[in-house]
Design a protein around this motif. Structure first.
Motif, mmCIF file in Angstrom:
data_model
loop_
_atom_site.group_PDB
_atom_site.id
_atom_site.type_symbol
_atom_site.label_atom_id
_atom_site.label_comp_id
_atom_site.label_asym_id
_atom_site.label_seq_id
_atom_site.Cartn_x
_atom_site.Cartn_y
_atom_site.Cartn_z
ATOM 1 N N ASP A 196 -1.974 -6.036 2.041
ATOM 2 C CA ASP A 196 -1.703 -5.052 3.092
ATOM 3 C C ASP A 196 -2.889 -5.041 4.036
ATOM 4 N N PHE B 155 -6.032 -5.481 -5.149
ATOM 5 C CA PHE B 155 -5.700 -5.376 -3.729
ATOM 6 C C PHE B 155 -6.508 -6.381 -2.926
ATOM 7 N N LYS C 283 -6.968 -7.367 1.268
ATOM 8 C CA LYS C 283 -6.602 -7.079 2.656
ATOM 9 C C LYS C 283 -6.086 -8.363 3.296
ATOM 10 N N ASN D 73 -3.789 -2.048 5.333
ATOM 11 C CA ASN D 73 -4.349 -0.712 5.120
ATOM 12 C C ASN D 73 -5.199 -0.743 3.856
ATOM 13 N N GLU D 74 -6.482 -0.938 4.053
ATOM 14 C CA GLU D 74 -7.378 -1.173 2.919
ATOM 15 C C GLU D 74 -7.513 0.059 2.036
ATOM 16 N N SER E 105 0.803 -1.221 0.000
ATOM 17 C CA SER E 105 0.000 0.000 0.000
ATOM 18 C C SER E 105 0.837 1.272 0.000
ATOM 19 N N SER E 106 2.161 1.152 0.219
ATOM 20 C CA SER E 106 2.987 2.356 0.293
ATOM 21 C C SER E 106 4.459 1.992 0.156
ATOM 22 N N GLY F 118 -4.158 0.717 0.223
ATOM 23 C CA GLY F 118 -3.896 -0.384 -0.700
ATOM 24 C C GLY F 118 -4.769 -0.315 -1.933
ATOM 25 N N GLN F 119 -6.048 -0.007 -1.757
ATOM 26 C CA GLN F 119 -6.954 0.079 -2.907
ATOM 27 C C GLN F 119 -6.589 1.266 -3.785
#
Length: 255
Positions: free
Chosen positions: A37, A54, A56, A39-40, A15-16, A43-44
């Motif tokens: 990830d 993506f 979760k 962090n939904e 996600s990052s 990530g999306q």
């Protein structure tokens, strides 16, 4: 391994930071990427930007990783590439102000960074080993994990983080040996001081000061430079069983 639309990949921590940069690099070759990830939202957002999928996934859970791999395979076919970027980096000393290191923190860092990396590795490798080879050498897949220079130059307050990243470096050769008969290569990258969401939250003055500690180039590393190394690892069949420092020749001081 040739990177193209016939290849599917999973990137954890996608996600990052380094994971997102690697997803962009792989997608630029046409590789079908699935991001894992917790962090939904972030990530999306990356998935929408890159044009990938993506899911979760909590890397500390067998069930979550299995479900994520199932979802990735249903969307893109079996993954031949796994990039392990998921990780956390809290800070605490071995003892401070008369108190011991919080053991729940230590266990969480090990569980996310080290056990989580190995969980994704063993679950993905088990699936890769059942695939047909795709090169004349008999290669079936490639796994790249993320350690840190902290594995070798851990600083004050990094005892849990350094232990987790040292464990990833130590896993690399025996896992590569384990998987050699299955035609699966295993590598690790140990980045130095890189631009990440955590560092970008610091003032520009602090970021510049950190970058000046790097001998050359005297700046923070960039996510795309990590992704470039991953790209080379994936494409070069003789890279196996090794941890590569990507750090501009820095050797971290105690603090």
């Amino acid at each position: 391994m040739q990177l193209n639309s016939d290849i599917a990949a999973v990137v954890t921590g996608g996600s990052s930071g380094l994971g997102a940069a690697t997803a962009r690099k792989l997608a630029s070759h046409g590789v079908k990427v699935t991001l894992f990830d917790i962090n939904e939202e972030a990530g999306q957002a990356v998935a929408d930007e890159v044009g990938c999928r993506f899911v979760k996934v909590d890397v500390t859970s067998d069930e979550s990783v299995t479900a994520g791999l199932d979802a990735a395979e249903a969307a893109h076919g079996p993954a031949r590439i796994l990039i392990n970027c998921a990780g956390i980096a809290p800070v605490a000393k071995t003892t401070s102000r008369g108190e011991p290191h919080p053991m729940d923190m230590f266990q969480k860092v090990i569980n996310v960074n080290l056990v989580g990396t190995f969980r994704c590795t063993t679950f993905a490798a088990t699936r890769m080993a059942k695939l047909d080879p795709i090169t004349e050498d008999g290669e079936r897949g490639v796994i790249v994990s993320t350690a840190s220079v902290a594995a070798f130059d851990g600083q004050i307050g990094q005892v849990a983080y350094a232990a987790s990243k040292g464990g990833i470096a130590a896993l690399t050769l025996p896992v590569a040996r384990d998987l050699s008969k299955s035609g699966i290569r295993v590598m690790t990258v140990a980045p130095g001081i890189f631009e990440t969401p955590m560092l970008r939250g610091l003032s520009q003055e602090v970021q510049d000061s950190l970058g000046q500690q790097v001998p050359f180039p005297s700046r923070l590393g960039r996510g795309d430079e990590y992704a470039q190394l991953v790209e080379v690892i994936l494409q070069n069949p003789m890279l196996n069983g090794e941890t590569i420092r990507l750090d501009g020749a820095i050797r971290m001081a105690p603090k």
